[in-house]
Scaffold this active site. Sequence first.
Site, PDB file in Angstrom:
ATOM      1  N   LYS A  63       0.821  -1.220   0.000  1.00 43.37           N
ATOM      2  CA  LYS A  63       0.000   0.000   0.000  1.00 43.37           C
ATOM      3  C   LYS A  63       0.853   1.267   0.000  1.00 43.37           C
ATOM      4  O   LYS A  63       0.596   2.194  -0.751  1.00 43.37           O
ATOM      5  CB  LYS A  63      -0.938   0.049   1.218  1.00 43.37           C
ATOM      6  CG  LYS A  63      -2.015  -1.011   1.221  1.00 43.37           C
ATOM      7  CD  LYS A  63      -3.053  -0.753   2.296  1.00 43.37           C
ATOM      8  CE  LYS A  63      -2.513  -0.785   3.714  1.00 43.37           C
ATOM      9  NZ  LYS A  63      -2.000  -2.101   4.134  1.00 43.37           N
TER      10      LYS A  63
ATOM     11  N   ARG B  48      -9.844   1.116   9.079  1.00 45.08           N
ATOM     12  CA  ARG B  48      -9.432  -0.273   9.313  1.00 45.08           C
ATOM     13  C   ARG B  48     -10.530  -1.046  10.041  1.00 45.08           C
ATOM     14  O   ARG B  48     -10.343  -2.236  10.301  1.00 45.08           O
ATOM     15  CB  ARG B  48      -8.177  -0.268  10.187  1.00 45.08           C
ATOM     16  CG  ARG B  48      -6.862  -0.561   9.447  1.00 45.08           C
ATOM     17  CD  ARG B  48      -5.813  -0.563  10.524  1.00 45.08           C
ATOM     18  NE  ARG B  48      -4.548  -1.140  10.288  1.00 45.08           N
ATOM     19  CZ  ARG B  48      -3.500  -0.528   9.735  1.00 45.08           C
ATOM     20  NH1 ARG B  48      -3.619   0.655   9.208  1.00 45.08           N
ATOM     21  NH2 ARG B  48      -2.328  -1.130   9.697  1.00 45.08           N
TER      22      ARG B  48
ATOM     23  N   ARG C 218      11.365  -6.316   5.281  1.00 39.61           N
ATOM     24  CA  ARG C 218      11.129  -4.941   4.826  1.00 39.61           C
ATOM     25  C   ARG C 218      12.060  -3.941   5.518  1.00 39.61           C
ATOM     26  O   ARG C 218      12.304  -4.029   6.716  1.00 39.61           O
ATOM     27  CB  ARG C 218       9.668  -4.599   5.151  1.00 39.61           C
ATOM     28  CG  ARG C 218       9.264  -3.210   4.786  1.00 39.61           C
ATOM     29  CD  ARG C 218       7.773  -3.121   4.693  1.00 39.61           C
ATOM     30  NE  ARG C 218       7.140  -2.884   5.978  1.00 39.61           N
ATOM     31  CZ  ARG C 218       5.858  -2.544   6.107  1.00 39.61           C
ATOM     32  NH1 ARG C 218       5.085  -2.429   5.046  1.00 39.61           N
ATOM     33  NH2 ARG C 218       5.356  -2.357   7.302  1.00 39.61           N
TER      34      ARG C 218
ATOM     35  N   ARG D 173      11.085  -1.556  10.921  1.00 39.35           N
ATOM     36  CA  ARG D 173      10.072  -1.123  11.881  1.00 39.35           C
ATOM     37  C   ARG D 173      10.005  -2.107  13.037  1.00 39.35           C
ATOM     38  O   ARG D 173      10.047  -3.322  12.817  1.00 39.35           O
ATOM     39  CB  ARG D 173       8.708  -1.032  11.195  1.00 39.35           C
ATOM     40  CG  ARG D 173       8.504   0.284  10.477  1.00 39.35           C
ATOM     41  CD  ARG D 173       7.232   0.330   9.684  1.00 39.35           C
ATOM     42  NE  ARG D 173       6.057  -0.251  10.347  1.00 39.35           N
ATOM     43  CZ  ARG D 173       4.836  -0.226   9.820  1.00 39.35           C
ATOM     44  NH1 ARG D 173       4.627   0.355   8.653  1.00 39.35           N
ATOM     45  NH2 ARG D 173       3.824  -0.772  10.459  1.00 39.35           N
TER      46      ARG D 173
ATOM     47  N   ARG E 146      -0.696  -8.680  13.491  1.00 40.16           N
ATOM     48  CA  ARG E 146      -1.263  -7.639  12.610  1.00 40.16           C
ATOM     49  C   ARG E 146      -2.086  -8.266  11.487  1.00 40.16           C
ATOM     50  O   ARG E 146      -3.116  -7.731  11.098  1.00 40.16           O
ATOM     51  CB  ARG E 146      -0.137  -6.763  12.037  1.00 40.16           C
ATOM     52  CG  ARG E 146       0.426  -5.781  13.085  1.00 40.16           C
ATOM     53  CD  ARG E 146       1.795  -5.260  12.709  1.00 40.16           C
ATOM     54  NE  ARG E 146       1.809  -4.538  11.455  1.00 40.16           N
ATOM     55  CZ  ARG E 146       2.887  -4.397  10.691  1.00 40.16           C
ATOM     56  NH1 ARG E 146       4.047  -4.956  11.041  1.00 40.16           N
ATOM     57  NH2 ARG E 146       2.828  -3.712   9.585  1.00 40.16           N
TER      58      ARG E 146
HETATM   59  P1  AMP Z   1       0.620   0.712   9.451  1.00 43.47           P
HETATM   60  O1  AMP Z   1       1.794   1.599   9.240  1.00 43.47           O
HETATM   61  O2  AMP Z   1      -0.551   1.089   8.586  1.00 43.47           O
HETATM   62  O3  AMP Z   1       0.965  -0.750   9.337  1.00 43.47           O
HETATM   63  O4  AMP Z   1       0.132   0.939  10.960  1.00 43.47           O
HETATM   64  C1  AMP Z   1       0.981   0.664  12.057  1.00 43.47           C
HETATM   65  C2  AMP Z   1       0.163   0.565  13.336  1.00 43.47           C
HETATM   66  O5  AMP Z   1      -0.486   1.828  13.596  1.00 43.47           O
HETATM   67  C3  AMP Z   1      -0.979  -0.450  13.324  1.00 43.47           C
HETATM   68  O6  AMP Z   1      -0.538  -1.762  13.618  1.00 43.47           O
HETATM   69  C4  AMP Z   1      -1.903   0.120  14.391  1.00 43.47           C
HETATM   70  O7  AMP Z   1      -1.420  -0.143  15.694  1.00 43.47           O
HETATM   71  C5  AMP Z   1      -1.785   1.623  14.152  1.00 43.47           C
HETATM   72  N1  AMP Z   1      -2.812   2.078  13.176  1.00 43.47           N
HETATM   73  C6  AMP Z   1      -2.576   2.601  11.922  1.00 43.47           C
HETATM   74  N2  AMP Z   1      -3.734   2.910  11.319  1.00 43.47           N
HETATM   75  C7  AMP Z   1      -4.726   2.590  12.174  1.00 43.47           C
HETATM   76  C8  AMP Z   1      -6.155   2.654  12.125  1.00 43.47           C
HETATM   77  N3  AMP Z   1      -6.799   3.117  11.039  1.00 43.47           N
HETATM   78  N4  AMP Z   1      -6.849   2.248  13.217  1.00 43.47           N
HETATM   79  C9  AMP Z   1      -6.228   1.798  14.314  1.00 43.47           C
HETATM   80  N5  AMP Z   1      -4.894   1.675  14.424  1.00 43.47           N
HETATM   81  C10 AMP Z   1      -4.132   2.071  13.377  1.00 43.47           C
END
Ligand code: AMP
Length: 218
Positions: A15, A90, A129, A162, A173
């Site tokens: 993404k 989400r 990654r 990360r 996740r």
């Molecule tokens: P990402 O970078 O999109 O993988 O997000 C990393 C982490 O941020 C996720 O595992 C969640 O803990 C938090 N997070 C990101 N977007 C959301 C969302 N829309 N709702 C809830 N938690 C989020």
Amino acid sequence: MPVYIVLLGPPGAGKGTQAQLISEKLGLPHISSGDIFRENLKNQTDLGKLAKGYMDRGELVPDDLTIQMIRDRLSRPDCVSGALLDGFPRTVAQAEALTQMLAEFTGRVNAVPYINVAEEVLVERLTGRWTCRAEGHVFHEKFSPPKVAGVCDFDGSELYQRPDDNVETVTRRIRVYLDQTMPLIAYYRQGGVLLEVDGTKTINQVGADLLAGLDKMV
Ligand code: AMP
């Protein structure tokens, strides 16, 4: 009328990579909820402190906090013509809040590209990654390595792994995605805005499929 695009797909679908391309081509700001949380974490804001535990565990930050954060971001002047959302919504509650919020901005979700990748390949993609500190450009040690190990090809900044890209957190996740985010595919398909692409093709091919599909929708 503003244009809003929601990018859907499991963690590791690509993404972030595709969002950079779409954002550039369509001239829409790329809004990544994960990036905003990470920025808050780095700056040790109240929001960052609240979000940290959830992020470390690979769980979702509570809806009320996340929705407010996105509302604030979409209210900024650079979003007058719309935005490309990556990582939000989400949950169904977040999607419903987004529909309501966009109606206030006289807009709606115009298209939802869904990058479909089978669960089996996600763990390998995420644990290999490497992410750039400056702009979030992503590389993979095996599938798309940077020219120089540890250095971003685009801006020369340091690459890091990360903390939530370890096997245990990645597995959590993916499970959270299957339970809480998958229902959004049906939600947006019903709304007639879903654009499904095969995320196992090459980065360039996925990008081309996305742009071709979006061209017909926005
Ligand atoms: P990402 O970078 O999109 O993988 O997000 C990393 C982490 O941020 C996720 O595992 C969640 O803990 C938090 N997070 C990101 N977007 C959301 C969302 N829309 N709702 C809830 N938690 C989020």
